[in-house]
Motif scaffolding. Structure first.
Motif: not given
Length: 209
Positions: A149-163
């Motif tokens: 819940s503390r992740w920024s949209p930028g972090v989520w974008r990188r998480v998706l890229g890693y997944l």
């Protein structure tokens, strides 16, 4: 055989109107391509901004749930999820063109779990025939929700890229930053811990099926 029914519902989507539904449809189409082999019934819209799908491989649900949330986050959306493990009726040769044609304990549990997630305003809840297993699994998702819940949209974008790639170097190249920058961000923001927890949960499901 146990199946994993995954129900979901967008959060605060009314302000986006039809645009939110279009983005959700895009996410479900992508999920159906990615998890085609693991699905017994594809992810489909059910009513409003609610959706559901059926995984014939229960151990894939932690990744699928998290992948869907990551995709939605990159689109400015978010969802709550309910997962039900159990038997399913209505499948023909192990498959169905839509989860709407199916019934069974997996779906009943998924709906109850989604209601629990809505009530407590958490990312996800899980229900199976084992209450003790549910308690431990839901504790994992509760902690995951707190961290993510503390992740920024930028972090989520990188998480998706890693997944998508499983490669931090590929994520760094796509983001135009160094590998060290992504590695450090994943460590300090708890991304690595979340991914490890989801992987451990998947392994536990593999051993239990």
């Amino acid at each position: 055989m146990r199946y994993a029914a995954l129900n979901g519902d967008l959060v605060h989507s009314r302000a986006r109107g039809i645009e939110a539904t279009k983005r959700l449809e895009k996410a479900l189409e992508a999920a159906n391509r990615r998890y085609r082999v693991a699905l017994a019934a594809p992810f489909t819209l059910s009513k409003g901004d609610a959706f559901q799908g059926l995984l014939k491989t229960p151990s894939r649900f932690p990744e699928a749930l998290f992948w869907l949330e990551a995709w939605l986050k990159t689109e400015g959306l978010s969802a709550r999820f309910g997962v039900g493990l159990g038997a399913v009726q209505g499948l023909v040769r192990g498959r169905a063109p839509s989860p709407a044609r199916l019934t069974g304990e997996a779906f009943f549990r998924a709906e109850a779990a989604l209601e629990e997630a809505r009530k407590h305003r958490i990312l996800a809840a899980v229900r199976s025939a084992d209450a003790r297993w549910d308690q431990a699994t839901n504790a994992v998702f509760l902690l995951l929700d707190h961290v993510a819940s503390r992740w920024s949209p930028g972090v989520w974008r990188r998480v998706l890229g890693y997944l998508e790639t499983g490669d931090l170097k590929a994520v760094a190249r796509a983001e135009g930053v160094s590998y060290q920058a992504v590695h450090k961000q994943f460590a300090t923001r708890g991304v690595r811990a979340v991914l490890q927890a989801l992987s451990a949960l998947a392994r536990g499901l593999e051993e239990g099926t």
